[in-house]
Design a protein around this motif. Structure first.
Motif, PDB file in Angstrom:
ATOM      1  N   VAL A   1      -6.530   1.987  -1.976  1.00  0.00           N
ATOM      2  CA  VAL A   1      -6.781   1.486  -0.621  1.00  0.00           C
ATOM      3  C   VAL A   1      -5.485   1.510   0.170  1.00  0.00           C
ATOM      4  O   VAL A   1      -4.382   1.446  -0.386  1.00  0.00           O
ATOM      5  N   PHE A   2      -5.635   1.573   1.514  1.00  0.00           N
ATOM      6  CA  PHE A   2      -4.471   1.642   2.394  1.00  0.00           C
ATOM      7  C   PHE A   2      -4.346   0.347   3.182  1.00  0.00           C
ATOM      8  O   PHE A   2      -4.857  -0.695   2.782  1.00  0.00           O
ATOM      9  N   LEU A   3      -3.694   0.384   4.324  1.00  0.00           N
ATOM     10  CA  LEU A   3      -3.343  -0.804   5.100  1.00  0.00           C
ATOM     11  C   LEU A   3      -4.572  -1.567   5.581  1.00  0.00           C
ATOM     12  O   LEU A   3      -5.599  -0.981   5.908  1.00  0.00           O
TER      13      LEU A   3
ATOM     14  N   GLY B   1      -9.892   1.576   9.827  1.00  0.00           N
ATOM     15  CA  GLY B   1     -10.162   1.161   8.457  1.00  0.00           C
ATOM     16  C   GLY B   1     -10.804   2.272   7.640  1.00  0.00           C
ATOM     17  O   GLY B   1     -10.362   3.411   7.653  1.00  0.00           O
ATOM     18  N   ASN B   2     -11.887   1.925   6.965  1.00  0.00           N
ATOM     19  CA  ASN B   2     -12.570   2.894   6.107  1.00  0.00           C
ATOM     20  C   ASN B   2     -13.535   3.780   6.882  1.00  0.00           C
ATOM     21  O   ASN B   2     -14.239   4.607   6.298  1.00  0.00           O
ATOM     22  N   GLY B   3     -13.573   3.596   8.216  1.00  0.00           N
ATOM     23  CA  GLY B   3     -14.392   4.469   9.051  1.00  0.00           C
ATOM     24  C   GLY B   3     -15.862   4.108   9.044  1.00  0.00           C
ATOM     25  O   GLY B   3     -16.291   3.143   8.408  1.00  0.00           O
ATOM     26  N   GLY B   4     -16.648   4.896   9.789  1.00  0.00           N
ATOM     27  CA  GLY B   4     -18.090   4.648   9.863  1.00  0.00           C
ATOM     28  C   GLY B   4     -18.383   3.267  10.408  1.00  0.00           C
ATOM     29  O   GLY B   4     -17.930   2.896  11.496  1.00  0.00           O
ATOM     30  N   SER B   5     -19.110   2.475   9.649  1.00  0.00           N
ATOM     31  CA  SER B   5     -19.440   1.110  10.058  1.00  0.00           C
ATOM     32  C   SER B   5     -18.641   0.096   9.247  1.00  0.00           C
ATOM     33  O   SER B   5     -19.036  -1.065   9.129  1.00  0.00           O
ATOM     34  N   THR B   6     -17.502   0.525   8.691  1.00  0.00           N
ATOM     35  CA  THR B   6     -16.673  -0.368   7.873  1.00  0.00           C
ATOM     36  C   THR B   6     -15.265  -0.456   8.455  1.00  0.00           C
ATOM     37  O   THR B   6     -14.277  -0.273   7.745  1.00  0.00           O
ATOM     38  N   ILE B   7     -15.170  -0.758   9.743  1.00  0.00           N
ATOM     39  CA  ILE B   7     -13.877  -0.774  10.422  1.00  0.00           C
ATOM     40  C   ILE B   7     -13.013  -1.971  10.029  1.00  0.00           C
ATOM     41  O   ILE B   7     -11.812  -1.973  10.296  1.00  0.00           O
ATOM     42  N   THR B   8     -13.596  -2.988   9.403  1.00  0.00           N
ATOM     43  CA  THR B   8     -12.816  -4.153   8.977  1.00  0.00           C
ATOM     44  C   THR B   8     -12.401  -4.054   7.506  1.00  0.00           C
ATOM     45  O   THR B   8     -11.776  -4.975   6.980  1.00  0.00           O
ATOM     46  N   THR B   9     -12.751  -2.956   6.865  1.00  0.00           N
ATOM     47  CA  THR B   9     -12.392  -2.730   5.463  1.00  0.00           C
ATOM     48  C   THR B   9     -11.297  -1.678   5.384  1.00  0.00           C
ATOM     49  O   THR B   9     -11.372  -0.651   6.060  1.00  0.00           O
ATOM     50  N   ALA B  10     -10.300  -1.929   4.571  1.00  0.00           N
ATOM     51  CA  ALA B  10      -9.201  -0.969   4.431  1.00  0.00           C
ATOM     52  C   ALA B  10      -9.720   0.368   3.910  1.00  0.00           C
ATOM     53  O   ALA B  10     -10.648   0.426   3.098  1.00  0.00           O
ATOM     54  N   TYR B  11      -9.105   1.428   4.398  1.00  0.00           N
ATOM     55  CA  TYR B  11      -9.464   2.771   3.952  1.00  0.00           C
ATOM     56  C   TYR B  11      -9.358   2.866   2.431  1.00  0.00           C
ATOM     57  O   TYR B  11      -8.381   2.428   1.824  1.00  0.00           O
ATOM     58  N   THR B  12     -10.393   3.450   1.825  1.00  0.00           N
ATOM     59  CA  THR B  12     -10.408   3.673   0.379  1.00  0.00           C
ATOM     60  C   THR B  12     -10.487   5.170   0.115  1.00  0.00           C
ATOM     61  O   THR B  12     -11.388   5.850   0.619  1.00  0.00           O
ATOM     62  N   SER B  13      -9.547   5.690  -0.676  1.00  0.00           N
ATOM     63  CA  SER B  13      -9.507   7.118  -0.968  1.00  0.00           C
ATOM     64  C   SER B  13     -10.695   7.530  -1.827  1.00  0.00           C
ATOM     65  O   SER B  13     -10.967   6.910  -2.864  1.00  0.00           O
TER      66      SER B  13
ATOM     67  N   ARG C   1       0.840  -1.187   0.000  1.00  0.00           N
ATOM     68  CA  ARG C   1       0.000   0.000   0.000  1.00  0.00           C
ATOM     69  C   ARG C   1       0.882   1.247   0.000  1.00  0.00           C
ATOM     70  O   ARG C   1       2.027   1.210   0.473  1.00  0.00           O
ATOM     71  N   GLN C   2       0.339   2.340  -0.506  1.00  0.00           N
ATOM     72  CA  GLN C   2       1.120   3.569  -0.651  1.00  0.00           C
ATOM     73  C   GLN C   2       0.403   4.761  -0.031  1.00  0.00           C
ATOM     74  O   GLN C   2      -0.829   4.779   0.086  1.00  0.00           O
ATOM     75  N   ALA C   3       1.205   5.747   0.367  1.00  0.00           N
ATOM     76  CA  ALA C   3       0.654   6.991   0.916  1.00  0.00           C
ATOM     77  C   ALA C   3       1.590   8.139   0.533  1.00  0.00           C
ATOM     78  O   ALA C   3       2.786   7.930   0.303  1.00  0.00           O
ATOM     79  N   SER C   4       1.046   9.335   0.468  1.00  0.00           N
ATOM     80  CA  SER C   4       1.864  10.512   0.157  1.00  0.00           C
ATOM     81  C   SER C   4       1.423  11.690   0.999  1.00  0.00           C
ATOM     82  O   SER C   4       0.271  11.756   1.447  1.00  0.00           O
ATOM     83  N   ILE C   5       2.365  12.595   1.231  1.00  0.00           N
ATOM     84  CA  ILE C   5       2.102  13.827   1.972  1.00  0.00           C
ATOM     85  C   ILE C   5       2.733  14.974   1.190  1.00  0.00           C
ATOM     86  O   ILE C   5       3.939  14.953   0.942  1.00  0.00           O
ATOM     87  N   PRO C   6       1.953  15.973   0.783  1.00  0.00           N
ATOM     88  CA  PRO C   6       2.541  17.079   0.023  1.00  0.00           C
ATOM     89  C   PRO C   6       3.135  18.153   0.930  1.00  0.00           C
ATOM     90  O   PRO C   6       2.649  18.426   2.019  1.00  0.00           O
TER      91      PRO C   6
ATOM     92  N   ILE D   1       6.132  13.627  -0.273  1.00  0.00           N
ATOM     93  CA  ILE D   1       6.820  12.666   0.575  1.00  0.00           C
ATOM     94  C   ILE D   1       6.080  11.341   0.426  1.00  0.00           C
ATOM     95  O   ILE D   1       4.867  11.268   0.663  1.00  0.00           O
ATOM     96  N   LEU D   2       6.785  10.300   0.004  1.00  0.00           N
ATOM     97  CA  LEU D   2       6.153   9.050  -0.407  1.00  0.00           C
ATOM     98  C   LEU D   2       6.493   7.902   0.541  1.00  0.00           C
ATOM     99  O   LEU D   2       7.611   7.820   1.067  1.00  0.00           O
ATOM    100  N   TRP D   3       5.517   7.004   0.726  1.00  0.00           N
ATOM    101  CA  TRP D   3       5.712   5.797   1.551  1.00  0.00           C
ATOM    102  C   TRP D   3       5.059   4.626   0.841  1.00  0.00           C
ATOM    103  O   TRP D   3       3.944   4.751   0.307  1.00  0.00           O
ATOM    104  N   MET D   4       5.733   3.499   0.842  1.00  0.00           N
ATOM    105  CA  MET D   4       5.167   2.277   0.265  1.00  0.00           C
ATOM    106  C   MET D   4       5.542   1.104   1.152  1.00  0.00           C
ATOM    107  O   MET D   4       6.724   0.863   1.424  1.00  0.00           O
TER     108      MET D   4
END
Length: 349
Positions: free
Chosen positions: A157-159, A139-151, A91-96, A323-326
């Motif tokens: 998707v993230f971790l 996770g993806n928040g709300g009532s989806t705590i077992t699902t990976a965050y989706t942008s 999974r990847q993430a970035s910070i500008p 700034i990148l992370w993978m």
């Protein structure tokens, strides 16, 4: 020519200053998240110069078959099985980090540039700390705590969140690390629904879950992570039995109390696993019992909070560096992990 040289030096100073913050970003992720901290302190945060298609976590689900023998008895030569691999997607993430033309003109000296970037970096630090912490726990928040965050911006998707990898119901037909937990009982974590109405009954539940996580060798949980209400309940239970609730374990830089000599801390983003929601409930608190020996964070070495060049778009008087992370986060032994939900945090005795 002089102006061009000044611009080049300015951009080089920006990039080199950000490069020096690379290690700081990595450290600040761990000091904002107790789970990441324990992994890093135990050598579980690893950078890889070469990665495959997915993050591999070797795991063992059976022990070797030992037996006794005497004299000329034939020895068992049956090949041992029981070793496989769990796979987690990278999974990847970035910070500008952005600087406007106005900011650039106002801050032309080297000292001013560094001071400007310090503020920009601090803003990015706080943002990435919360991002990692929140998405790993909720996770993806709300009532989806077992699902990976989706942008919502690009659909990425993230971790895989903690509520998926250490599930409140580990018997459902759910794939974790490319293995269906319903198919293989050895891939199911421990779980407990609290029904206690007294401190004594709740302590008994805690000990039982810890013991269940300790079965089969491989150690005991070394990190207890709960929501704020459950943490305060445990402190109250200690005080009621005249135990010192202010004890702090020296090996973790978070406010904590000890449970069987290991740190118990809390995080504001721990969800309600019983209700399946990010909203914490006084009648449904959450506690994770984690054995961090069997977790890993693997990061692609050249993308471990690495900084790209400052780029100026055609239609904007500003420049931005990313700034990148993978990497990935995964568990290799779910049987050694546990979660308790449904904890009544209003208990008074």
């Amino acid at each position: 020519m002089a102006v061009s040289s000044l611009t080049l030096n300015y951009d080089a100073l920006l990039s080199s200053t950000l490069f020096n913050y690379r290690k700081k970003f990595e450290d600040n992720i761990s000091t904002a998240n107790a789970f990441f901290y324990k992994l890093k302190a135990g050598g579980g945060y690893k950078t890889l110069s070469s990665i495959g298609e997915r993050m591999a976590m070797p795991l063992m689900y059976e022990l070797g078959s030992a037996d006794s023998y005497s004299g000329y008895d034939q020895l068992d030569v049956t090949p041992m099985e029981g070793i496989t691999t769990a796979f987690f997607d990278w999974r990847q993430a970035s910070i500008p980090i952005s600087i406007s033309g106005r900011e650039e003109k106002i801050n032309k000296g080297e000292e001013q540039i560094v001071n400007l970037l310090e503020g920009k970096v601090k803003q990015a630090e706080l943002g990435i700390q919360e991002f990692f912490n929140k998405k790993l726990l909720q996770g993806n928040g709300g009532s989806t705590i077992t699902t990976a965050y989706t942008s919502s911006r690009n659909g990425s998707v993230f971790l895989d969140p903690l509520a998926l990898q250490v599930a409140y119901d580990p018997t459902t037909s759910t794939v974790v690390g490319n293995i269906n937990q319903a198919t293989y009982s050895w891939w199911q974590n421990k779980t407990k629904n609290s029904t206690a109405s007294t401190y004594a009954a709740w302590k008994k539940e805690l000990i039982q879950l810890r013991n269940n996580c300790s079965k089969g060798g491989g150690g005991v949980p070394d990190l207890y992570l709960s929501d704020q209400g459950v943490y305060e309940l445990y402190n109250a239970a200690l005080a009621a039995s005249h135990q010192n609730p202010s004890y702090q374990s020296a090996d973790i830089p978070f406010e904590n109390v000890a449970f069987f000599g290991k740190p118990w801390t809390w995080d504001e983003f721990v969800p309600d696993v019983q209700g399946g929601s990010v909203t914490q409930s006084t009648s449904s608190g959450t506690l994770w019992m984690l054995n961090t020996k069997y977790w890993g964070v693997k990061v692609e070495a050249s993308t471990n909070f690495s900084t790209g060049p400052f780029i100026k778009p055609e239609n904007q008087d500003a420049k931005t560096a990313q700034i990148l992370w993978m990497g990935g986060v995964g568990v290799s032994n779910r049987r050694k992990q546990g979660v308790m939900g449904g904890i009544d945090t209003t208990l008074t005795s």
